[in-house]
Design a protein around this motif. Structure first.
Motif, PDB file in Angstrom:
ATOM      1  N   CYS A  58      34.926  40.963  49.538  1.00 31.85           N
ATOM      2  CA  CYS A  58      35.849  41.098  48.400  1.00 31.85           C
ATOM      3  C   CYS A  58      35.882  39.782  47.620  1.00 31.85           C
ATOM      4  CB  CYS A  58      37.251  41.474  48.880  1.00 31.85           C
ATOM      5  SG  CYS A  58      38.445  41.634  47.537  1.00 31.85           S
ATOM      6  N   CYS A  72      39.592  38.521  46.668  1.00 32.29           N
ATOM      7  CA  CYS A  72      40.350  37.904  47.770  1.00 32.29           C
ATOM      8  C   CYS A  72      39.735  36.569  48.184  1.00 32.29           C
ATOM      9  CB  CYS A  72      40.421  38.852  48.961  1.00 32.29           C
ATOM     10  SG  CYS A  72      41.557  40.233  48.713  1.00 32.29           S
ATOM     11  N   ASP A 125      49.575  36.979  41.380  1.00 32.51           N
ATOM     12  CA  ASP A 125      49.241  37.942  42.422  1.00 32.51           C
ATOM     13  C   ASP A 125      50.448  38.210  43.315  1.00 32.51           C
ATOM     14  OD1 ASP A 125      46.637  38.089  41.535  1.00 32.51           O
ATOM     15  OD2 ASP A 125      45.964  36.460  42.843  1.00 32.51           O
ATOM     16  N   HIS A 161      36.995  41.195  55.594  1.00 31.23           N
ATOM     17  CA  HIS A 161      37.402  41.697  54.278  1.00 31.23           C
ATOM     18  C   HIS A 161      37.027  40.705  53.170  1.00 31.23           C
ATOM     19  CE1 HIS A 161      39.887  43.625  51.175  1.00 31.23           C
ATOM     20  NE2 HIS A 161      40.290  42.407  50.873  1.00 31.23           N
ATOM     21  N   MET A 163      41.102  47.178  55.779  1.00 31.88           N
ATOM     22  CA  MET A 163      42.155  46.301  55.259  1.00 31.88           C
ATOM     23  C   MET A 163      42.092  46.296  53.736  1.00 31.88           C
ATOM     24  SD  MET A 163      42.720  42.180  55.855  1.00 31.88           S
ATOM     25  CE  MET A 163      43.073  42.382  57.592  1.00 31.88           C
ATOM     26  N   ASN A 164      43.262  46.566  53.075  1.00 34.87           N
ATOM     27  CA  ASN A 164      43.267  46.507  51.621  1.00 34.87           C
ATOM     28  C   ASN A 164      43.635  45.099  51.151  1.00 34.87           C
ATOM     29  OD1 ASN A 164      46.146  46.228  51.538  1.00 34.87           O
ATOM     30  ND2 ASN A 164      46.344  48.449  51.746  1.00 34.87           N
ATOM     31  N   CYS A 165      43.537  44.874  49.844  1.00 37.20           N
ATOM     32  CA  CYS A 165      43.714  43.529  49.292  1.00 37.20           C
ATOM     33  C   CYS A 165      45.155  43.026  49.461  1.00 37.20           C
ATOM     34  CB  CYS A 165      43.324  43.509  47.817  1.00 37.20           C
ATOM     35  SG  CYS A 165      41.545  43.763  47.539  1.00 37.20           S
ATOM     36  N   ASN A 166      46.135  43.908  49.320  1.00 36.34           N
ATOM     37  CA  ASN A 166      47.533  43.479  49.455  1.00 36.34           C
ATOM     38  C   ASN A 166      47.813  42.933  50.848  1.00 36.34           C
ATOM     39  OD1 ASN A 166      48.341  44.111  46.848  1.00 36.34           O
ATOM     40  ND2 ASN A 166      48.787  46.228  47.357  1.00 36.34           N
ATOM     41  N   VAL A 167      47.303  43.621  51.862  1.00 40.38           N
ATOM     42  CA  VAL A 167      47.488  43.155  53.246  1.00 40.38           C
ATOM     43  C   VAL A 167      46.728  41.850  53.461  1.00 40.38           C
ATOM     44  CG1 VAL A 167      47.072  43.689  55.673  1.00 40.38           C
ATOM     45  CG2 VAL A 167      47.879  45.475  54.126  1.00 40.38           C
ATOM     46  N   ALA A 168      45.527  41.743  52.883  1.00 43.54           N
ATOM     47  CA  ALA A 168      44.731  40.519  53.037  1.00 43.54           C
ATOM     48  C   ALA A 168      45.460  39.316  52.451  1.00 43.54           C
ATOM     49  CB  ALA A 168      43.367  40.698  52.364  1.00 43.54           C
ATOM     50  N   GLU A 203      52.782  49.147  48.231  1.00 43.76           N
ATOM     51  CA  GLU A 203      52.001  50.041  47.381  1.00 43.76           C
ATOM     52  C   GLU A 203      51.877  49.407  46.003  1.00 43.76           C
ATOM     53  OE1 GLU A 203      54.101  53.712  47.414  1.00 43.76           O
ATOM     54  OE2 GLU A 203      53.273  54.364  49.345  1.00 43.76           O
ATOM     55  N   GLU A 218      39.324  40.264  61.227  1.00 44.91           N
ATOM     56  CA  GLU A 218      39.405  41.354  60.254  1.00 44.91           C
ATOM     57  C   GLU A 218      39.569  40.803  58.839  1.00 44.91           C
ATOM     58  OE1 GLU A 218      41.930  45.506  59.541  1.00 44.91           O
ATOM     59  OE2 GLU A 218      42.360  44.222  61.273  1.00 44.91           O
TER      60      GLU A 218
END
Length: 207
Positions: free
Chosen positions: A33, A36, A118, A29, A1-6, A132, A25
């Motif tokens: 992180c 986040c 953010d 993350h 999981m990337n930060c944008n999705v988190a 993206e 999940e």
């Protein structure tokens, strides 16, 4: 999981709308992180403050109300032509309390407006939405059901959105292939943002 999705999932998590698997999940993350984790703590503090202000009625004794009114009136410049208005406020202390409460709320929202930078993406159907960096794209041929809100980012709509598209402190691009069935809103001023947050909070409480 990337930060944008988190970041996107944090809002559903705070509303208890996130499926159990996604919660696990997301927590995994956040544990690894720091950015986040700080973002989630900020959202939790903001939500707690908002609920406290909305859920806790202002209970004041007549003496406290009179003292608050006196403090407000003593801070105003003394002018004879305003005596009638001042007398009216003294006869209606509840109005003074409401005015102070509104001022505190506006100041809080204004501080949030200045600090929040953010990317945030909200919507009921984000399966076909591509994120993206700070760019949120509805690809050509994609079909998004429901409203789409993008905050602090760029929204590129190439496909279809069956609802409203709201862009806050960002930019919106609509291709010739785009189709948006609802309203298109761009919010760039603090006062507009404050009004949007208030109406959005009221709508969330109503439903």
């Amino acid at each position: 999981m990337n930060c944008n999705v988190a970041v996107m999932l944090m809002h559903d998590y705070l509303d208890d709308d996130l499926p159990h698997d996604d919660v696990a999940e997301l927590k995994l993350h956040i544990d690894g992180c720091e950015s986040c984790r700080a973002r989630l703590e900020q959202l939790e503090r903001t939500e707690a403050l908002t609920h406290k202000l909305m859920d806790s009625p202002i209970a004041m004794t007549p003496q406290q109300s009179a003292q608050l009114t006196d403090r407000i009136m003593s801070s105003l410049p003394v002018k004879r032509r305003r005596t009638g208005f001042a007398s009216w406020i003294r006869r209606h202390p509840a109005v003074s309390v409401a005015a102070v409460f509104a001022l505190v709320m506006f100041s809080s929202f204004l501080a949030m407006w200045q600090q929040d930078s953010d990317l945030t993406v909200r919507g009921a159907d984000l399966a076909e939405v591509v994120i993206e960096g700070d760019t949120v794209t509805v690809p050509e041929g994609a079909h998004v059901q429901g409203d789409l809100t993008v905050e602090n980012g760029k929204a590129n709509v190439l496909g279809e959105v069956e609802g409203d598209v709201t862009v806050i402190s960002g930019s919106l691009y609509q291709a010739s292939t785009a189709h948006i069935s609802g309203e298109v809103k761009q919010i760039d001023q603090a006062l507009d943002w404050f009004w949007y947050k208030v109406t959005h909070s009221i709508s969330s409480l109503a439903y």
